[in-house]
Write an enzyme that holds these catalytic residues in place. Structure first.
Site, PDB file in Angstrom:
ATOM      1  CD  GLU A 128     -31.874  21.926 -78.745  1.00 35.61           C
ATOM      2  OE1 GLU A 128     -32.786  21.614 -78.199  1.00 35.61           O
ATOM      3  OE2 GLU A 128     -30.718  21.204 -78.284  1.00 35.61           O
ATOM      4  CB  THR A 180     -33.131  20.856 -70.868  1.00 31.25           C
ATOM      5  OG1 THR A 180     -33.385  19.422 -71.241  1.00 31.25           O
ATOM      6  CG2 THR A 180     -32.396  21.423 -71.169  1.00 31.25           C
TER       7      THR A 180
HETATM    8  N1  HSE Z   1     -25.398  20.967 -71.929  1.00 32.43           N
HETATM    9  C1  HSE Z   1     -26.664  20.713 -71.859  1.00 32.43           C
HETATM   10  C2  HSE Z   1     -27.200  20.866 -70.899  1.00 32.43           C
HETATM   11  C3  HSE Z   1     -27.187  20.175 -73.090  1.00 32.43           C
HETATM   12  O1  HSE Z   1     -26.764  19.892 -70.182  1.00 32.43           O
HETATM   13  O2  HSE Z   1     -28.305  21.278 -70.620  1.00 32.43           O
HETATM   14  C4  HSE Z   1     -28.870  19.806 -72.899  1.00 32.43           C
HETATM   15  O3  HSE Z   1     -29.644  18.647 -73.581  1.00 32.43           O
END
Ligand code: HSE
Length: 306
Positions: A128, A180
């Site tokens: 990840e 992300t």
């Molecule tokens: N919690 C993370 C975010 C998840 O919102 O950036 C990313 O998939």
């Protein structure tokens, strides 16, 4: 056993108010990962999808996660890996987590379960980090543990499993890309105390709602005053989808992970299907392609296909 095939599910993370600390596993969609032990050392990866993901194990999310597990075992043999990704990378429904978690859970089972779930999660985390450049476990943990989980502390991987009432989940994945890493970079680093109070009240309300099987409390708590106002600007149709879904009976919902997928929870399948229609109408009008899913919670997470 020399070979194993698993399905590794998509996951919703954040669940509105629980940025980086809440995640839930879905029954659909899921990736399929097949692992076969072989005598020669090394990991040989083959993809049966069209996403052009790297097959070099040092650059592949699943490869990095599996290697970190094999290093911990001083493993002297290797694996042939076949991955069929049905969760599109960059969708916001845990595509990278499905690769990383799926492969370590599968390998663990093939090797006679030398590791517990927490250890598997820490191996998967290496994959990840390669994907998003940050350590967050809110997609990985539900994939490994199944159901709804709270990541109380990411550093120590303090994972709390939370019961839920039956829930129907409608997801739309508009075919736009949001990385992300970018969606994290644009977030505020400081937040007003008033917003923090609202947010942690909603997190507590949401978790209590799940534990007490209280749909009304779940609905009242599905709000995000910190992340959603920033990220929703990246997603055309967001406000419309939310309003129309709630109008037809959704309990609530918002951005799945860092987006662009959006999710809505509902109490029954009829409402979930109605929400799907409303979502489709919004994106048809916008002329943006999409994929939708109407699904429920996977309480198993990664699971062997027999
Ligand atoms: N919690 C993370 C975010 C998840 O919102 O950036 C990313 O998939």
């Amino acid at each position: 056993m020399q070979s194993i095939k698993v399905k590794s599910p998509a996951t919703l993370s954040n669940l509105c108010c629980g940025f980086d600390i809440l995640g839930i596993a879905l029954k659909e969609p899921f990736d399929i990962i097949e692992l076969t032990q072989r005598d020669q050392k090394g990991i040989n990866i083959q993809h049966l999808d069209d996403f052009s993901l790297p097959t070099d194990p040092a650059k592949n999310i699943a490869g990095v996660a599996l290697q970190s597990m094999l290093d911990a075992l001083n493993y002297t043999h290797g694996f042939d890996v076949i991955i069929e990704k049905k969760i599109k990378p960059g969708s916001g429904i845990g595509s990278s987590a499905a690769s990383a978690a799926g492969i370590v859970v599968a390998a663990n089972q093939l090797l006679g379960n030398p590791f517990n779930k927490k250890q598997l999660l820490s191996f998967a985390m290496e994959g990840e980090v390669l994907a998003s450049g940050s350590r967050h476990a809110d997609n990985l943990a539900p994939c490994v543990y199944g159901g709804l989980v709270l990541i109380r502390d990411t550093a120590s991987l303090d994972i709390i499993e939370i019961n839920t009432p039956p829930l129907f989940i409608t997801v739309i994945h508009p075919q736009i890309e949001i990385k992300t890493s970018f969606a994290r970079k644009i977030l505020p680093t400081e937040i007003p105390l008033r917003s923090a109070v609202t947010q942690w009240a909603n997190v507590a309300g949401l978790v209590t709602g799940f534990l007490q099987l209280d749909y009304a409390l779940i609905s009242r708590s599905l709000h995000d005053v910190i992340i959603e106002p920033v990220r929703s600007k990246l997603i055309p149709g967001f406000d419309d989808v939310k309003k129309k879904s709630i109008d037809v009976g959704a309990l609530g919902g918002g951005i799945s992970g860092s987006g662009p997928s959006l999710f809505m929870f509902s109490e029954n399948e009829k409402i979930a299907n109605q929400i799907e229609l409303e979502m489709k109408t919004v994106y048809n009008q916008l002329g943006i392609d999409y994929k939708t899913y109407v699904t429920t919670i996977s309480n198993k997470g990664v699971e062997e296909i027999i």
